[in-house]
Design an enzyme around this catalytic site. Structure first.
Site, PDB file in Angstrom:
ATOM      1  N   ASP A 187       0.860  -1.181   0.000  1.00  0.00           N
ATOM      2  CA  ASP A 187       0.000   0.000   0.000  1.00  0.00           C
ATOM      3  C   ASP A 187       0.897   1.231   0.000  1.00  0.00           C
ATOM      4  O   ASP A 187       1.713   1.419   0.906  1.00  0.00           O
ATOM      5  CB  ASP A 187      -0.899   0.007   1.235  1.00  0.00           C
ATOM      6  CG  ASP A 187      -1.772   1.257   1.308  1.00  0.00           C
ATOM      7  OD1 ASP A 187      -2.590   1.453   0.397  1.00  0.00           O
ATOM      8  OD2 ASP A 187      -1.608   2.036   2.270  1.00  0.00           O
ATOM      9  N   GLU A 271      -1.363  -1.400  -5.985  1.00  0.00           N
ATOM     10  CA  GLU A 271      -2.559  -0.727  -6.475  1.00  0.00           C
ATOM     11  C   GLU A 271      -2.274  -0.056  -7.814  1.00  0.00           C
ATOM     12  O   GLU A 271      -1.160   0.420  -8.058  1.00  0.00           O
ATOM     13  CB  GLU A 271      -3.015   0.335  -5.477  1.00  0.00           C
ATOM     14  CG  GLU A 271      -3.679  -0.216  -4.237  1.00  0.00           C
ATOM     15  CD  GLU A 271      -4.167   0.896  -3.327  1.00  0.00           C
ATOM     16  OE1 GLU A 271      -5.388   1.070  -3.199  1.00  0.00           O
ATOM     17  OE2 GLU A 271      -3.312   1.591  -2.746  1.00  0.00           O
ATOM     18  N   CYS A 324     -12.547  -4.757   6.111  1.00  0.00           N
ATOM     19  CA  CYS A 324     -11.929  -5.474   7.236  1.00  0.00           C
ATOM     20  C   CYS A 324     -11.243  -6.730   6.708  1.00  0.00           C
ATOM     21  O   CYS A 324     -11.886  -7.582   6.084  1.00  0.00           O
ATOM     22  CB  CYS A 324     -12.975  -5.833   8.283  1.00  0.00           C
ATOM     23  SG  CYS A 324     -12.318  -6.809   9.667  1.00  0.00           S
ATOM     24  N   CYS A 327     -12.927 -10.044   8.794  1.00  0.00           N
ATOM     25  CA  CYS A 327     -14.269 -10.580   8.551  1.00  0.00           C
ATOM     26  C   CYS A 327     -14.812 -10.247   7.161  1.00  0.00           C
ATOM     27  O   CYS A 327     -15.838 -10.790   6.752  1.00  0.00           O
ATOM     28  CB  CYS A 327     -15.241 -10.056   9.613  1.00  0.00           C
ATOM     29  SG  CYS A 327     -15.555  -8.276   9.517  1.00  0.00           S
ATOM     30  N   CYS A 343     -13.087  -2.774  13.763  1.00  0.00           N
ATOM     31  CA  CYS A 343     -14.283  -3.298  13.102  1.00  0.00           C
ATOM     32  C   CYS A 343     -15.258  -3.807  14.168  1.00  0.00           C
ATOM     33  O   CYS A 343     -14.882  -4.126  15.303  1.00  0.00           O
ATOM     34  CB  CYS A 343     -13.891  -4.420  12.148  1.00  0.00           C
ATOM     35  SG  CYS A 343     -15.286  -5.163  11.265  1.00  0.00           S
ATOM     36  N   CYS A 345     -16.493  -6.559  14.302  1.00  0.00           N
ATOM     37  CA  CYS A 345     -16.177  -7.951  14.644  1.00  0.00           C
ATOM     38  C   CYS A 345     -15.148  -8.020  15.763  1.00  0.00           C
ATOM     39  O   CYS A 345     -14.848  -9.113  16.263  1.00  0.00           O
ATOM     40  CB  CYS A 345     -15.683  -8.704  13.417  1.00  0.00           C
ATOM     41  SG  CYS A 345     -14.041  -8.189  12.843  1.00  0.00           S
ATOM     42  N   ASP A 352      -3.142   1.417   7.142  1.00  0.00           N
ATOM     43  CA  ASP A 352      -2.274   1.081   6.023  1.00  0.00           C
ATOM     44  C   ASP A 352      -1.954  -0.410   5.978  1.00  0.00           C
ATOM     45  O   ASP A 352      -1.926  -1.011   4.892  1.00  0.00           O
ATOM     46  CB  ASP A 352      -0.983   1.900   6.108  1.00  0.00           C
ATOM     47  CG  ASP A 352      -1.239   3.395   6.000  1.00  0.00           C
ATOM     48  OD1 ASP A 352      -2.229   3.767   5.350  1.00  0.00           O
ATOM     49  OD2 ASP A 352      -0.454   4.177   6.562  1.00  0.00           O
TER      50      ASP A 352
END
Length: 401
Positions: A187, A271, A324, A327, A343, A345, A352
């Site tokens: 990233d 990316e 996430c 999950c 999250c 969860c 990052d």
């Protein structure tokens, strides 16, 4: 296991006064021939809808040399002039294939000064390189040796804006392709130049920011000088040297970083960033340019090709930060100033690192089945592509619960 590749070795050299004058004449003639051929091809298409190829422009070059106005083209080696026509042909080929813009005229002040010599226009013996129209070899600083038994197939001489002379020798080389099974997602960012899916963060050196004060002083001194004066030329050279220092340090850092990534990993996922569009943001344009994401990708592309690695790009609209990695739920909102989040969860994420892990998962999905990773929601069952295609402002996703 080794692999044969074409590799350019770039060295700095220090020409004599006569060699510098000869090369300066060659640079000017190369630029003149390129511009004349581009004007002829443009005029032929605009007025007569006629396409002119390399062979036609080569015949034109022979005619230009016979005129009194362009007789000076005979004073330099003909090989760099022919190579300029070949480069123009490549430019038009890329334009018609949709890979590049229409070729532009070369400027005396702004365009890169370079000349390319093929084997018939130079002599390389016992580590001594002599170009056509020269009697003495170039005084090259051999900072590293050429591969054993290597003979240059092409030599490119150039001078940068800081006045430094370089020679690039294209040779056949063999690289060691060591097997590895690692995979990493990357990233790109500004606070950290790169964040890896392993959790490692590569510090952004910010070379332009480090030399910004020095650059500003040099530019202020340049602005005070009288136009076209000798002092202005010297001040411009000082500005160019600061820029060259920034560029050299940045390139060196990117080469070391990409080499490490390629040697340690078989699969690298990044990316598909559109840097050209991102730099239109005037608030971040300077920092994005200093990070040099486009240059990082370019270097990574040819090194993965050399070493037989897999480079996978993930769609730019893939919500890597908001998804996430534990999950698979998509957060509704995640402003840029939020660097850590939890999250529903219960998984706590560094923004990052979480993005890098999602990018890796998307890349592995692409390599496995030709699809990407998409948040689990109703629209994912409609048979549409797995990569995110909607405008990011219109896609908030399903809240995590």
């Amino acid at each position: 296991m080794t692999k044969a590749v074409k590799r350019a070795f770039k060295y700095r050299f220090y020409p004599t006064g006569g060699q510098a004058a000869e090369l300066a004449r060659t640079f000017g003639c190369v630029r003149k021939v390129y511009n004349l051929a581009l004007a002829a091809r443009t005029e032929a298409w605009t007025l007569r809808q006629e396409r002119i190829n390399y062979n036609t422009t080569s015949a034109m070059l022979t005619g230009w040399k016979k005129t009194d106005e362009l007789a000076f083209l005979n004073d330099v080696s003909s090989v760099p002039l022919q190579q300029a026509l070949r480069h123009l042909q490549t430019g038009f080929t890329n334009f018609f294939a949709g890979r590049a813009r229409y070729p532009r005229f070369k400027s005396r002040k702004k365009s890169r000064k370079s000349a390319e010599y093929t084997t018939s226009a130079f002599r390389y013996r016992d580590g001594r390189l002599t170009l056509a129209k020269m009697t003495a070899p170039l005084d090259i600083v051999w900072s590293r040796p050429l591969p054993d038994g290597a003979t240059p197939s092409t030599v490119t001489v150039s001078q940068d804006s800081a006045g430094r002379w370089f020679v690039s020798l294209l040779c056949d080389d063999r690289v060691n392709v060591a097997p590895t099974s690692g995979a990493v997602g990357i990233d790109a960012g500004l606070d950290s130049l790169l964040t890896l899916s392993t959790g490692e963060k590569v510090v952004n050196p910010r070379y332009e920011r480090a030399d910004r004060a020095r650059l500003a002083r040099a530019q202020r001194a340049l602005a005070r000088k009288e136009k076209d004066s000798h002092n202005r030329a010297k001040a411009r050279l000082k500005v160019a040297r600061v820029h060259a220092r920034i560029t050299d340090r940045r390139r060196d850092h990117l080469h070391k970083l990409t080499t490490r990534l390629v040697r340690d990993n078989q699969t690298i996922v990044i990316e598909d960033l559109t840097v050209r569009n991102m730099v239109t943001n005037h608030t971040l344009a300077r920092a994005i340019s200093d990070a040099a994401w486009r240059q990082f990708r370019t270097i990574l592309e040819y090194k993965t090709n050399w070493y037989g690695r897999d480079l996978i790009t993930v769609d730019r609209w893939f919500p890597s930060s908001k998804l996430c990695s534990a999950c698979g739920k998509l957060a509704e909102k995640l402003p840029l100033n939020v660097r850590t989040w939890t999250c529903r969860c219960g998984a706590a994420h560094d923004r990052d690192v979480n993005a890098a892990r999602n990018i890796l998962a998307a890349g592995l999905a692409v390599s496995a089945c030709g699809a990407g990773v998409r948040p689990q929601r109703e629209s994912s069952r409609t048979g549409r592509p797995a990569m995110k295609q909607e405008n990011p402002r219109a896609t908030t996703g399903t809240p995590a619960h």
